[in-house]
Design an enzyme around this catalytic site. Structure first.
Site, PDB file in Angstrom:
ATOM      1  N   ASP A  27       0.813  -1.226   0.137  1.00 30.04           N
ATOM      2  CA  ASP A  27       0.133  -0.117   0.133  1.00 30.04           C
ATOM      3  C   ASP A  27       0.787   1.294   0.181  1.00 30.04           C
ATOM      4  O   ASP A  27       0.540   2.113   0.581  1.00 30.04           O
ATOM      5  CB  ASP A  27      -0.809  -0.040   1.223  1.00 30.04           C
ATOM      6  CG  ASP A  27      -1.929  -1.183   1.276  1.00 30.04           C
ATOM      7  OD1 ASP A  27      -2.042  -2.052   0.144  1.00 30.04           O
ATOM      8  OD2 ASP A  27      -2.814  -1.145   1.932  1.00 30.04           O
ATOM      9  N   GLU A  75      -4.788  -0.742  -1.238  1.00 29.01           N
ATOM     10  CA  GLU A  75      -5.999  -0.915  -0.732  1.00 29.01           C
ATOM     11  C   GLU A  75      -6.748  -0.049  -1.431  1.00 29.01           C
ATOM     12  O   GLU A  75      -6.514   1.283  -1.938  1.00 29.01           O
ATOM     13  CB  GLU A  75      -5.888  -0.494   0.538  1.00 29.01           C
ATOM     14  CG  GLU A  75      -7.267  -0.531   1.396  1.00 29.01           C
ATOM     15  CD  GLU A  75      -7.270  -0.121   2.862  1.00 29.01           C
ATOM     16  OE1 GLU A  75      -6.080   0.035   3.311  1.00 29.01           O
ATOM     17  OE2 GLU A  75      -8.216  -0.048   3.465  1.00 29.01           O
ATOM     18  N   LYS A 132      -6.669  -4.922  -3.075  1.00 28.70           N
ATOM     19  CA  LYS A 132      -7.254  -5.414  -1.764  1.00 28.70           C
ATOM     20  C   LYS A 132      -8.568  -4.625  -1.414  1.00 28.70           C
ATOM     21  O   LYS A 132      -8.016  -3.355  -1.106  1.00 28.70           O
ATOM     22  CB  LYS A 132      -6.384  -5.906  -1.138  1.00 28.70           C
ATOM     23  CG  LYS A 132      -5.547  -4.755  -0.339  1.00 28.70           C
ATOM     24  CD  LYS A 132      -4.429  -5.480   0.451  1.00 28.70           C
ATOM     25  CE  LYS A 132      -3.441  -4.511   1.159  1.00 28.70           C
ATOM     26  NZ  LYS A 132      -4.227  -3.390   2.092  1.00 28.70           N
ATOM     27  N   LYS A 135      -7.777  -4.766   4.697  1.00 30.62           N
ATOM     28  CA  LYS A 135      -6.405  -4.283   5.153  1.00 30.62           C
ATOM     29  C   LYS A 135      -5.534  -5.552   4.983  1.00 30.62           C
ATOM     30  O   LYS A 135      -4.164  -5.063   4.702  1.00 30.62           O
ATOM     31  CB  LYS A 135      -6.593  -4.213   6.960  1.00 30.62           C
ATOM     32  CG  LYS A 135      -7.542  -2.945   7.388  1.00 30.62           C
ATOM     33  CD  LYS A 135      -7.229  -1.759   6.586  1.00 30.62           C
ATOM     34  CE  LYS A 135      -8.351  -0.772   7.194  1.00 30.62           C
ATOM     35  NZ  LYS A 135      -8.227   0.491   6.198  1.00 30.62           N
ATOM     36  N   VAL A 160       3.066   0.352   4.344  1.00 27.71           N
ATOM     37  CA  VAL A 160       2.385   1.112   5.337  1.00 27.71           C
ATOM     38  C   VAL A 160       1.149   0.555   5.304  1.00 27.71           C
ATOM     39  O   VAL A 160       0.473  -0.131   4.574  1.00 27.71           O
ATOM     40  CB  VAL A 160       2.076   2.515   4.857  1.00 27.71           C
ATOM     41  CG1 VAL A 160       3.723   3.262   4.806  1.00 27.71           C
ATOM     42  CG2 VAL A 160       1.847   2.731   3.788  1.00 27.71           C
ATOM     43  N   THR A 161       0.567   0.783   6.553  1.00 29.15           N
ATOM     44  CA  THR A 161       0.982   1.096   7.781  1.00 29.15           C
ATOM     45  C   THR A 161       1.657   0.052   8.683  1.00 29.15           C
ATOM     46  O   THR A 161       0.826  -1.227   8.604  1.00 29.15           O
ATOM     47  CB  THR A 161       0.217   2.156   8.687  1.00 29.15           C
ATOM     48  OG1 THR A 161      -0.957   1.306   9.178  1.00 29.15           O
ATOM     49  CG2 THR A 161      -0.192   3.387   7.844  1.00 29.15           C
ATOM     50  N   CYS A 165      -2.017  -2.588   7.802  1.00 28.58           N
ATOM     51  CA  CYS A 165      -2.054  -3.407   6.572  1.00 28.58           C
ATOM     52  C   CYS A 165      -0.908  -4.279   6.689  1.00 28.58           C
ATOM     53  O   CYS A 165      -1.002  -5.349   6.185  1.00 28.58           O
ATOM     54  CB  CYS A 165      -2.379  -2.513   5.329  1.00 28.58           C
ATOM     55  SG  CYS A 165      -4.033  -1.922   5.099  1.00 28.58           S
ATOM     56  N   GLN A 205       8.763 -13.843  21.628  1.00 23.26           N
ATOM     57  CA  GLN A 205       8.158 -14.916  21.926  1.00 23.26           C
ATOM     58  C   GLN A 205       8.823 -15.902  20.841  1.00 23.26           C
ATOM     59  O   GLN A 205       8.066 -16.989  20.349  1.00 23.26           O
ATOM     60  CB  GLN A 205       6.749 -15.259  21.964  1.00 23.26           C
ATOM     61  CG  GLN A 205       6.113 -14.523  22.831  1.00 23.26           C
ATOM     62  CD  GLN A 205       4.595 -14.285  23.043  1.00 23.26           C
ATOM     63  OE1 GLN A 205       3.949 -15.334  23.334  1.00 23.26           O
ATOM     64  NE2 GLN A 205       3.705 -13.273  22.443  1.00 23.26           N
TER      65      GLN A 205
HETATM   66  C1  C5J Z   1      -3.106   0.574   5.464  1.00 25.76           C
HETATM   67  C2  C5J Z   1      -4.950   1.740   6.603  1.00 25.76           C
HETATM   68  N1  C5J Z   1      -2.685   0.386   4.499  1.00 25.76           N
HETATM   69  N2  C5J Z   1      -4.023   2.179   7.723  1.00 25.76           N
HETATM   70  N3  C5J Z   1      -4.217   1.225   5.700  1.00 25.76           N
HETATM   71  O1  C5J Z   1      -2.384   0.328   6.670  1.00 25.76           O
HETATM   72  O2  C5J Z   1      -5.850   2.231   6.551  1.00 25.76           O
END
Ligand code: C5J
Length: 227
Positions: A27, A75, A132, A135, A160-161, A165, A205
């Site tokens: 994204d 996205e 897509k 997310k 990102v972010t 996502c 972990q």
């Molecule tokens: C992504 C969002 N790409 N933060 N989308 O992280 O809405």
């Protein structure tokens, strides 16, 4: 078969063979990184995400040179918004939302300028671009079919972010049996504290979700494989 590349990472070394690995860039779109898009409409400082561009560009060049599969995701929604849930549409009660007209076209709508990947990381011909609606990059897409069809089992994730996502895709991939390494400086968040926590969750972990490493080390090792 040649020995796998060994990448120093947290919590321990990550190994991969370029032919069995993919770089997934999540994204890196104008809607998240530039003024007038979705990220800004949610009240975020979009400048926070730009730190990831240089590191991703370096690993992208190295992955291409090493012959790795590179996949880009975006996205966004169909222009008729038929794949946009009511819940996602109304979430936040913001003045400008998904599908509304903004300075870069309709927010988070496929085909609009804001939906496009930033010029610095433009996909090369033949690199799959996954559109897509959610997310996670596995939800309602053919990403898994593309990876399985090419015998890919290892993923390098960036974009990102970090906590939205990237993490959703990481978790989807992890549950599907893929080993994932997240680039610590090739990911970014509007909230630096979320970025740090999200990275820490990956390798905690014993690597419950995967591995974390910086872009320089990853790019250097991939470049070594290419030469
Ligand atoms: C992504 C969002 N790409 N933060 N989308 O992280 O809405």
């Amino acid at each position: 078969m040649s020995a796998p590349l060994q990448i120093p990472a947290a919590p321990y070394e990550f190994t991969l063979r370029p032919a069995e690995a993919a770089l997934i860039i999540i994204d890196m779109q104008r809607d998240f990184l530039e003024q007038g898009g979705f990220g800004a409409a949610l009240g975020n400082d979009v400048g926070q995400l730009r730190s990831a561009i240089g590191p991703i560009a370096r690993v992208l060049a190295a992955a291409r040179a090493a012959g790795m599969l590179v996949i880009h995701t975006r996205e966004g929604h169909r222009p008729d918004l038929s794949d946009l849930s009511h819940a996602k549409r109304r979430r936040g009660n913001f003045a400008m939302g998904i599908g509304d007209a903004g300075p870069m076209g309709r927010i988070l709508v496929r085909g609009e300028a804001g939906h496009g990947i930033i010029d610095e990381l433009a996909p090369a011909p033949r690199e799959p671009v996954i559109d897509k609606p959610g997310k996670g990059a596995f939800f309602a897409t053919d990403l898994e079919a593309i990876l399985r069809g090419r015998g890919i089992g290892k993923l390098i994730l960036c974009g990102v972010t970090t906590e939205v996502c990237v993490h959703t895709t990481l978790r989807e991939a992890n549950d599907r049996g893929f080993d994932c390494l997240v680039l610590s400086d090739g990911t970014a968040s509007y909230f630096p504290e979320f970025h740090q926590s999200a990275l820490a969750m990956v390798s905690a972990q014993g690597g419950i979700f995967g591995w974390v490493a910086g872009s320089d080390i990853v790019a250097n090792i991939l470049n070594g494989a290419a030469s």
